[in-house]
Design a protein around this motif. Sequence first.
Motif: not given
Lengths: 46, 322
Positions: B5, B8, B16-17, B20, B28, B30, B42, B49, B52
């Motif tokens: 992703i 954010l 993200a939620r 997951i 995920v 991010a 996180q 999460l 990245w």
Amino acid sequence: MRAVRRAVMALGLAGLVGAVLRLRGTGGTPPQQQGGWRELSGDDLR
Amino acid sequence: MRVGIDGLGVVGLRVARELIATPGVEAVLARSSRKGRVELAQASLGEALRPWGDDEVPDLVVLCGAAGTHVTAAGYWLPHGVPVVSVSDDPADVTALLDLAPIARHHDTTLLAGVAFSPGLSCILARHAANALDEVVELQVAMVGAGGPGCVKHRQRLLSEHGTELRDGEWIEAPGGSAKMLTWFPEPIGARDVVKGNLTEPLLWRRLFPTATRLTARGAVDRSDRVWGRIPRPGPRSNEADPGAFVVEVQGTVGGVVESLVYAVLDRPATATAALVATLAPMLVEGTLQAGAHGVAEVVEPLPVLKELARRGVKAATFDAA
């Protein structure tokens, strides 16, 4: 000087009228909604 | 699958939620241009999460950053053969992303542009309505609400800009803030004034319904926005908790008789966007969607998507005239 004052006054009034029109609009009383919303389910999603 | 992703904000966090909680999503990844945002996410969403890393290539990339950043990112990931989803509602972004179709086809992957509440879900409902008609003549959409503070400002800017719409089969200019119209949204929103602007649906609908002669989009503006226009003001004028809605009306014919179908969705735009992205994610990773760059309604069947969205709590409604 008088002409300038009049011009400023005219612009101010025009702005005031414009602001009122922009906020209030000219549509009068809105029509009432006929019918209603129904959640899609069952047959709608087949 | 591992999903990356990029961005954010409110929408990125919701995506993200939702991801997951989606079966098959292992992690995920991010990233955000805002310092500390990934760590904050996180702390809220747990170890599923994680940041990245620069050398990590996910199975799917979801672009949730600010409008204007999506084309460069998509242009980077498509040559890696990674499917890309963009949630941008900006017509400039969507047009430029769709222009990346040759790159996506060359690398046998899929790019979906305009995957949001409106456009996105509005296009899927428009196609669902069109499936019940023999011929589609006219489509219009009206939307109220936005994903988060950044989306509110962006939406406000789009509604102050000139856009384009289709009338009598010809593209014409749609001046920002013009053609005010009262529209009834599902309660608790109710009746709101909506105006034209620089909105995306007409561009995406033209690809879906090439024979339609009239394509129009409008969005709701607050009274303060109509007075102050683009003059900057402090603070967001809305927050994530505010519900949004869109109403899409499709007119056409069935058996030679003129028919009009009206659908709506009432939900938080960020939440509905996240549910749509999470619904599409498995299809994109499994490669079941046609390679190339598309609007979402061009490559998915509406009914399975609407069913899955309803299961996730995003429910559509139809208008029954009294």
